[in-house]
Design an enzyme around this catalytic site. Structure first.
Site, mmCIF file in Angstrom:
data_model
loop_
_atom_site.group_PDB
_atom_site.id
_atom_site.type_symbol
_atom_site.label_atom_id
_atom_site.label_comp_id
_atom_site.label_asym_id
_atom_site.label_seq_id
_atom_site.Cartn_x
_atom_site.Cartn_y
_atom_site.Cartn_z
ATOM 1 N N LYS A 13 -0.214 11.391 -2.335
ATOM 2 C CA LYS A 13 0.263 12.610 -1.674
ATOM 3 C C LYS A 13 1.136 13.490 -2.554
ATOM 4 O O LYS A 13 1.055 14.710 -2.481
ATOM 5 C CB LYS A 13 0.951 12.307 -0.341
ATOM 6 C CG LYS A 13 2.128 11.382 -0.418
ATOM 7 C CD LYS A 13 2.638 11.111 0.990
ATOM 8 C CE LYS A 13 3.901 10.284 0.958
ATOM 9 N NZ LYS A 13 3.794 9.025 0.188
ATOM 10 N N ARG A 88 9.391 10.807 7.921
ATOM 11 C CA ARG A 88 8.923 9.433 7.746
ATOM 12 C C ARG A 88 9.032 8.649 9.050
ATOM 13 O O ARG A 88 8.425 7.602 9.201
ATOM 14 C CB ARG A 88 9.763 8.770 6.662
ATOM 15 C CG ARG A 88 9.200 7.466 6.167
ATOM 16 C CD ARG A 88 9.814 7.079 4.851
ATOM 17 N NE ARG A 88 8.908 7.293 3.750
ATOM 18 C CZ ARG A 88 9.302 7.539 2.500
ATOM 19 N NH1 ARG A 88 10.578 7.619 2.224
ATOM 20 N NH2 ARG A 88 8.427 7.699 1.552
ATOM 21 N N ARG A 122 1.158 0.955 -11.223
ATOM 22 C CA ARG A 122 2.016 2.128 -11.294
ATOM 23 C C ARG A 122 3.280 1.856 -12.103
ATOM 24 O O ARG A 122 3.916 0.825 -11.949
ATOM 25 C CB ARG A 122 2.385 2.535 -9.874
ATOM 26 C CG ARG A 122 3.217 3.772 -9.775
ATOM 27 C CD ARG A 122 2.810 4.540 -8.549
ATOM 28 N NE ARG A 122 3.848 4.466 -7.549
ATOM 29 C CZ ARG A 122 3.835 5.181 -6.429
ATOM 30 N NH1 ARG A 122 2.850 5.981 -6.146
ATOM 31 N NH2 ARG A 122 4.805 5.076 -5.578
ATOM 32 N N ARG A 155 8.551 -0.723 -10.778
ATOM 33 C CA ARG A 155 9.530 -1.015 -9.727
ATOM 34 C C ARG A 155 9.410 -2.451 -9.252
ATOM 35 O O ARG A 155 8.323 -2.996 -9.186
ATOM 36 C CB ARG A 155 9.312 -0.069 -8.546
ATOM 37 C CG ARG A 155 9.956 1.269 -8.771
ATOM 38 C CD ARG A 155 9.562 2.247 -7.716
ATOM 39 N NE ARG A 155 9.772 1.740 -6.357
ATOM 40 C CZ ARG A 155 9.840 2.551 -5.304
ATOM 41 N NH1 ARG A 155 9.726 3.840 -5.443
ATOM 42 N NH2 ARG A 155 10.001 2.055 -4.096
ATOM 43 N N ARG A 166 5.665 -3.345 1.666
ATOM 44 C CA ARG A 166 5.914 -1.904 1.818
ATOM 45 C C ARG A 166 4.856 -1.248 2.681
ATOM 46 O O ARG A 166 5.145 -0.379 3.495
ATOM 47 C CB ARG A 166 5.941 -1.220 0.448
ATOM 48 C CG ARG A 166 7.306 -1.211 -0.172
ATOM 49 C CD ARG A 166 7.256 -0.640 -1.559
ATOM 50 N NE ARG A 166 7.124 0.803 -1.579
ATOM 51 C CZ ARG A 166 6.735 1.488 -2.657
ATOM 52 N NH1 ARG A 166 6.440 0.855 -3.760
ATOM 53 N NH2 ARG A 166 6.672 2.795 -2.625
#
Ligand SMILES: [Zn+2]
Length: 214
Positions: A13, A88, A122, A155, A166
């Site tokens: 996004k 959110r 990532r 991360r 998550r």
């Protein structure tokens, strides 16, 4: 046009929102970026934000709303905006409705296996927040951010177990939000079931649905 982009981590996004910003001429507003900016300023609010960021937690509705209200007052928002990562929670959506209207909510629907694969590859810059991918979107110089020259990290919550957690948390929090916008008839679902789909293809699909001529 006032747009909200909804999508789990790894749906892309942020990437789509920054491309849409250039085409539509309205600012891409990322709460992640607002948080980093505030933290860098070192204000009282910034210190609170930084502490939560360092733990990898979610900011409270109050903190998010405070930053969004400030951001929307800026001149560049007068013709619209593209929200990325906001709202959110249902609470945030209801608060947002008190201060502005929304034209379209774009919900990015991507299967979990793609998200897990993307997120596990990532790497990101802790300094400026830029995101890279070890296979699909490599930095020019290995391990170094193209934008600011700082070191890139993976991360802690982007290991396979962390990612699954998550995604689960995301789904739990976002489901009521999706229902909320669906009931208002402004929800647009954009599905992508292939890992190699170039961002341009998805962005073109969004523009077509929005009725925007390029
Ligand atoms: Zn950077």
């Amino acid at each position: 046009m006032k747009i909200i982009m909804i999508g789990a981590p790894g749906t892309g996004k942020g990437t789509y929102a920054s491309r849409l910003e250039k085409i539509l001429g309205t600012p891409h507003i990322s709460t992640g970026e607002l948080c980093r900016e505030e933290a860098a300023k070192g204000t009282e609010l910034g210190k609170k934000i930084k502490e939560i960021m360092d733990r990898g937690g979610f900011q409270s509705d109050e903190i998010i709303m405070e930053m969004i209200k400030k951001r929307l007052k800026k001149e560049d928002c007068k013709n619209g905006f593209i929200f990325d990562g906001f709202p959110r929670t249902l609470k945030q959506a209801q608060e947002l409705e008190k201060i502005t209207t929304i034209d379209h909510v774009i919900n990015l629907v991507v299967p979990d296996w793609i998200l897990i694969k993307r997120l596990s590859l990532r790497i990101s810059c802790k300094n400026c927040g830029e995101i890279y991918n070890l296979v699909y979107l490599k930095p020019k110089k290995e391990g170094i951010c193209d934008k600011c020259g700082k070191k890139l990290i993976q991360r802690k919550d982007e290991t396979s177990e962390g990612i699954k957690m998550r995604l689960k948390e995301y789904e739990k929090k976002t489901k009521p939000l999706i229902e909320y916008y669906k009931n208002k008839s402004i929800l647009i679902n954009i599905s992508n079931n292939k890992i190699e789909t170039p961002p341009k293809v998805v962005v073109d699909k969004i523009l077509e649905i929005l009725g925007v001529k390029k």
